[in-house]
Design a protein around this motif. Sequence first.
Motif, PDB file in Angstrom:
ATOM      1  N   ASN A 152      50.660  37.975  45.884  1.00 41.92           N
ATOM      2  CA  ASN A 152      51.371  39.193  45.529  1.00 41.92           C
ATOM      3  C   ASN A 152      50.364  40.306  45.265  1.00 41.92           C
ATOM      4  N   VAL A 153      50.608  41.476  45.845  1.00 40.57           N
ATOM      5  CA  VAL A 153      49.653  42.579  45.743  1.00 40.57           C
ATOM      6  C   VAL A 153      50.395  43.883  45.445  1.00 40.57           C
ATOM      7  N   GLU A 154      49.597  44.930  45.193  1.00 41.29           N
ATOM      8  CA  GLU A 154      50.029  46.317  45.020  1.00 41.29           C
ATOM      9  C   GLU A 154      50.517  46.619  43.605  1.00 41.29           C
ATOM     10  N   ASP A 155      51.170  47.774  43.428  1.00 42.04           N
ATOM     11  CA  ASP A 155      51.297  48.409  42.118  1.00 42.04           C
ATOM     12  C   ASP A 155      52.030  47.581  41.070  1.00 42.04           C
ATOM     13  N   TRP A 156      53.070  46.841  41.448  1.00 41.12           N
ATOM     14  CA  TRP A 156      53.799  46.085  40.436  1.00 41.12           C
ATOM     15  C   TRP A 156      52.871  45.126  39.697  1.00 41.12           C
ATOM     16  N   GLY A 157      52.082  44.396  40.455  1.00 40.61           N
ATOM     17  CA  GLY A 157      51.151  43.463  39.833  1.00 40.61           C
ATOM     18  C   GLY A 157      50.058  44.158  39.049  1.00 40.61           C
ATOM     19  N   LEU A 158      49.553  45.265  39.574  1.00 42.37           N
ATOM     20  CA  LEU A 158      48.492  46.001  38.885  1.00 42.37           C
ATOM     21  C   LEU A 158      48.967  46.510  37.526  1.00 42.37           C
ATOM     22  N   ARG A 159      50.195  47.007  37.453  1.00 45.65           N
ATOM     23  CA  ARG A 159      50.720  47.493  36.172  1.00 45.65           C
ATOM     24  C   ARG A 159      50.837  46.356  35.166  1.00 45.65           C
ATOM     25  N   GLN A 160      51.278  45.204  35.621  1.00 44.22           N
ATOM     26  CA  GLN A 160      51.392  44.063  34.711  1.00 44.22           C
ATOM     27  C   GLN A 160      50.020  43.618  34.206  1.00 44.22           C
ATOM     28  N   LEU A 161      49.048  43.566  35.091  1.00 45.38           N
ATOM     29  CA  LEU A 161      47.714  43.118  34.704  1.00 45.38           C
ATOM     30  C   LEU A 161      47.061  44.068  33.703  1.00 45.38           C
ATOM     31  N   SER A 162      47.398  45.346  33.770  1.00 44.93           N
ATOM     32  CA  SER A 162      46.788  46.326  32.858  1.00 44.93           C
ATOM     33  C   SER A 162      47.186  46.078  31.408  1.00 44.93           C
ATOM     34  N   GLU A 163      48.258  45.297  31.183  1.00 41.30           N
ATOM     35  CA  GLU A 163      48.734  45.020  29.831  1.00 41.30           C
ATOM     36  C   GLU A 163      48.401  43.608  29.351  1.00 41.30           C
ATOM     37  N   LEU A 164      47.649  42.842  30.154  1.00 49.05           N
ATOM     38  CA  LEU A 164      47.370  41.447  29.819  1.00 49.05           C
ATOM     39  C   LEU A 164      45.946  41.251  29.323  1.00 49.05           C
ATOM     40  N   HIS A 165      45.772  40.187  28.530  1.00 51.12           N
ATOM     41  CA  HIS A 165      44.437  39.701  28.167  1.00 51.12           C
ATOM     42  C   HIS A 165      44.493  38.180  28.197  1.00 51.12           C
ATOM     43  N   VAL A 166      43.604  37.567  28.978  1.00 46.73           N
ATOM     44  CA  VAL A 166      43.585  36.110  29.099  1.00 46.73           C
ATOM     45  C   VAL A 166      42.188  35.584  28.769  1.00 46.73           C
ATOM     46  N   ASP A 167      42.131  34.283  28.528  1.00 48.06           N
ATOM     47  CA  ASP A 167      40.846  33.662  28.190  1.00 48.06           C
ATOM     48  C   ASP A 167      39.941  33.520  29.407  1.00 48.06           C
ATOM     49  N   ILE A 192      44.003  43.681  43.200  1.00 54.59           N
ATOM     50  CA  ILE A 192      44.574  42.708  42.274  1.00 54.59           C
ATOM     51  C   ILE A 192      43.481  41.830  41.682  1.00 54.59           C
ATOM     52  N   LYS A 193      42.565  41.363  42.517  1.00 58.88           N
ATOM     53  CA  LYS A 193      41.473  40.516  42.034  1.00 58.88           C
ATOM     54  C   LYS A 193      40.626  41.271  41.008  1.00 58.88           C
ATOM     55  N   ARG A 194      40.353  42.530  41.277  1.00 62.32           N
ATOM     56  CA  ARG A 194      39.551  43.349  40.357  1.00 62.32           C
ATOM     57  C   ARG A 194      40.247  43.463  39.001  1.00 62.32           C
ATOM     58  N   ALA A 195      41.563  43.663  39.028  1.00 62.44           N
ATOM     59  CA  ALA A 195      42.318  43.784  37.782  1.00 62.44           C
ATOM     60  C   ALA A 195      42.396  42.457  37.037  1.00 62.44           C
ATOM     61  N   MET A 196      42.440  41.345  37.766  1.00 61.79           N
ATOM     62  CA  MET A 196      42.430  40.032  37.124  1.00 61.79           C
ATOM     63  C   MET A 196      41.142  39.826  36.325  1.00 61.79           C
ATOM     64  N   ILE A 197      40.028  40.156  36.946  1.00 61.71           N
ATOM     65  CA  ILE A 197      38.741  39.996  36.274  1.00 61.71           C
ATOM     66  C   ILE A 197      38.655  40.899  35.053  1.00 61.71           C
ATOM     67  N   ALA A 198      39.189  42.112  35.168  1.00 62.16           N
ATOM     68  CA  ALA A 198      39.105  43.086  34.077  1.00 62.16           C
ATOM     69  C   ALA A 198      39.880  42.648  32.841  1.00 62.16           C
ATOM     70  N   CYS A 199      40.954  41.868  33.018  1.00 65.15           N
ATOM     71  CA  CYS A 199      41.764  41.484  31.864  1.00 65.15           C
ATOM     72  C   CYS A 199      41.372  40.125  31.293  1.00 65.15           C
ATOM     73  N   ALA A 200      40.296  39.528  31.799  1.00 60.86           N
ATOM     74  CA  ALA A 200      39.885  38.192  31.343  1.00 60.86           C
ATOM     75  C   ALA A 200      38.624  38.262  30.489  1.00 60.86           C
ATOM     76  N   ARG A 201      38.574  37.401  29.492  1.00 66.53           N
ATOM     77  CA  ARG A 201      37.365  37.298  28.667  1.00 66.53           C
ATOM     78  C   ARG A 201      36.219  36.698  29.464  1.00 66.53           C
ATOM     79  N   ARG A 202      36.536  35.711  30.315  1.00 66.46           N
ATOM     80  CA  ARG A 202      35.549  35.093  31.190  1.00 66.46           C
ATOM     81  C   ARG A 202      36.130  34.969  32.589  1.00 66.46           C
ATOM     82  N   SER A 203      35.262  35.049  33.597  1.00 69.55           N
ATOM     83  CA  SER A 203      35.701  34.901  34.987  1.00 69.55           C
ATOM     84  C   SER A 203      34.892  33.801  35.655  1.00 69.55           C
TER      85      SER A 203
END
Length: 253
Positions: A152-167, A192-203
């Motif tokens: 899944n890609v594009e804005d819907w996922g990006l908006r959700q990731l901007s509000e998340l924090h994961v381990d 999407i991958k960039r936003a995933m890394i940004a919301c994680a404490r470790r990658s």
Amino acid sequence: MYAEERQQEILRAARAAGRVDVVALAEQFGVTTETIRRDLTVLERAGVLRRVHGGAIPVERLGFEPALAARDEVMTEEKERIAKAALAELPQDGAIIIDAGTTTGRLVQAIPADRELTVVVNSPPLATALATRANVTVFMLGGRVRRRTLANVEDWGLRQLSELHVDVAFMAANGCSVAKGLTTPDPAEAAIKRAMIACARRSVLLADHTKFSDNYLTRFASLPEIDMIITDTRLDDQLAGDVAAAGPEVVRV
């Protein structure tokens, strides 16, 4: 040398040189040209080479990205080992992201049934595989589903990731190099991958050794942004050292 080993060497040579020649390969490996042609047929069916007159070229040179099913049939033993090693990086409880991919898909299958986790995914097949786990809470990012990768890609996922924090974010990549970092062919998937890394404490990147031979269109992370890379033992010693010197811990299994 086993056929699978020879085929991986052929693929590596094709990616390095941009093309391989049937006669030259037969001489190099001490086998018949018919054997090499069978090897090229296997690699073409796996979606990583395209046959041309007298030889073959890697699909990347043609601008193709192998489909998920084709990639899932390549480097299977290495991917299994990488996925099992990645279990050591799971928190005892907490939240993680698992990126769409064939090695990350094996991590999903390997997660212990008794581990209490919140798991965010961007792949319908991964969400389906996790949905039956009693102790796992699954969140799937929204967006357009890329048919080639089922991500899944594009804005819907990006908006959700901007509000998340994961381990931990367990990431996949099409290519990885010291010079270019982590790359993928599609800009929307890279975002999407960039936003995933940004919301994680470790990658943590899960990538077999063949991913270290190419760069693709879009970079989504530099090596210093990644905490750990889990790969297989066929990654060259010198290259593994160069990657580690750039920042991430490199684990070869």
